[in-house]
Design an enzyme around this catalytic site. Sequence first.
Site, PDB file in Angstrom:
ATOM      1  N   GLY A  81       0.954  -1.146  -0.095  1.00  0.00           N
ATOM      2  CA  GLY A  81      -0.057  -0.061  -0.065  1.00  0.00           C
ATOM      3  C   GLY A  81       1.010   1.088   0.005  1.00  0.00           C
ATOM      4  N   CYS A  82       0.157   2.338  -0.459  1.00  0.00           N
ATOM      5  CA  CYS A  82       0.793   3.543  -0.753  1.00  0.00           C
ATOM      6  C   CYS A  82      -0.242   4.603  -0.002  1.00  0.00           C
ATOM      7  CB  CYS A  82       1.378   4.078  -1.876  1.00  0.00           C
ATOM      8  SG  CYS A  82       0.191   3.873  -3.327  1.00  0.00           S
ATOM      9  N   ASN A  83      -0.226   5.877  -0.732  1.00  0.00           N
ATOM     10  CA  ASN A  83      -1.089   6.967  -0.184  1.00  0.00           C
ATOM     11  C   ASN A  83      -2.506   6.653  -0.927  1.00  0.00           C
ATOM     12  OD1 ASN A  83      -1.946   9.313   1.454  1.00  0.00           O
ATOM     13  ND2 ASN A  83      -1.952  10.250  -0.819  1.00  0.00           N
TER      14      ASN A  83
END
Length: 136
Positions: A81-83
């Site tokens: 996951g990222c933003n």
Amino acid sequence: MDSINSNEDVSNVDVISAKVLISSGHTYLDVRTVEEYNRGHIDNAINIPYMFLTDEGRVKNPDFLDQVSSVCQKEDHLIVGCNSGGRGRKACVDLLNAGYKDLRNLAGGYSAWVDNEFKGDEAAVQQFKTACKFRP
């Protein structure tokens, strides 16, 4: 010849499913910058930035795959996951091409996690929402 994976080869998982998978033993790999991670993150996440913010803009972390391989095995079950989902998808493509087998990109990233109220303390969440460039 081995096939090269692309964005279409990445499996996405929604926040509800990700929470279930993480509680059942999947590892959450947070590929945001250290600064983003420090503003708020999912409990027990491993932070290995996929990109760095420089004066020239975002630059891909040249050691990303080596750093991941130092803490994760290719057979591990990973939620990446990222933003908001973009860097996570790119990281998944690189990881798939490096031989990682069980990967899922968190659709919507940490923003979706926060929106679904799976968060740590409220002050950190408010700081994240204020500081995040994708937020009003």
